[in-house]
Design a protein around this motif. Structure first.
Motif: not given
Length: 292
Positions: A49-61, A78-91
């Protein structure tokens, strides 16, 4: 012995057929059903199961806020790699540039920041990304006795920031640090020029000092460069050029100790500073003053 071997082979074949059947059955079932069918411990068919992009981003913060910049950078990557087309990837991309910069991983910071500027040039964070590129090069500048490639790259990056984002909050600082980088580049030219002058390789020294007065007129090295040109030309017997260099030095920096040295040098030979308006030096300074 033969009978037992035959039965063992038959059992294995039957089990294999059952496994293949179950695998085919999975093609018509959901991934969850497959996981239930084979069990969570089956490495061949387990679903990761892939961890949601937002969760990964918040862990990074969280990691970034705690000062764990290297770990934070890896989380944002990791956010970029797993969720490359999400808004979280840009952030995550701009945060990856920032955290790598803070971790002094300047090559990675430059790579991420340049990608951000390329992908999102109109973003509110684009100016900051360009600033991180320039700062990463700037922080790697070394003394003038060594290669100044990073000084050149820093100057280019700051200039690009000023040109593309002149109204950004980073533009003022960029202008100041651009001059520092340019001063460093001029200092390198002076260092090499002095070396050639000490070896009496006057044409080579003139080329270096000429670069300083032509390309780095706003730096602190111009006064000395004009004096060294006076010395080099005088040593070659090119008196008119030596007089011109001294005259321009005296006109622009009348209180400079370098002018006093140039004046004394010419006086020993019975000459005095006198500008030849046909000289390349005169042309350079007329352009700089806007009179040409």
């Amino acid at each position: 012995m033969t009978f037992r071997a035959t039965r063992a082979t038959g059992t294995t074949t039957t089990g294999s057929r059952a496994l293949r059947f179950a695998a085919l059955l999975c093609l018509g079932l959901s991934l969850t059903a497959c996981q239930s069918l084979f069990g969570k411990d089956d490495d061949e068919f387990a679903v990761i199961e892939e961890e949601p992009a937002e969760a990964l981003y918040n862990e990074g913060l969280v990691l970034s806020n705690s000062g764990s910049f290297k770990a934070a950078a890896e989380k944002f990557s990791e956010v970029e790699r797993i969720h490359p087309y999400s808004e979280w990837a840009r952030k995550s991309l701009i945060m990856s540039a920032y955290t790598n910069y803070e971790a002094q991983r300047y090559t990675d910071a430059i790579t991420s920041a340049k990608r951000y500027v390329t992908l999102y040039p109109g973003s509110d964070d684009a100016a900051y990304a360009q600033y991180l590129v320039a700062e990463s090069y700037y922080n790697q500048i070394v003394d003038v006795g060594r290669d100044q490639a990073r000084s050149e790259k820093a100057a280019v990056a700051y200039r690009e920031l000023i040109e593309k984002y002149p109204e950004s909050e980073y533009a003022v600082e960029a202008r100041g640090k651009l001059e520092v980088a340019r001063d460093q580049l001029a200092g390198k030219e002076m260092d090499v020029g002095r070396y050639y002058l000490s070896k009496r390789q006057y044409l080579a020294s003139i080329n270096r000092f000429k670069t300083v007065v032509s390309d780095y007129q706003t730096t602190r090295h111009v006064e000395e460069a004009l004096h060294r040109l006076t010395e080099s030309y005088y040593a070659l017997g090119l008196i008119s050029e030596a007089q011109t260099a001294a005259a321009i030095l005296g006109h622009n920096y009348p209180d400079s100790p370098w002018y006093k040295d140039s004046y004394a040098l010419l006086s020993k030979g019975g000459y005095e500073p006198q500008e030849n308006e046909g000289s390349w030096l005169s042309e350079v300074f007329r352009k700089a003053s806007g009179t040409l």
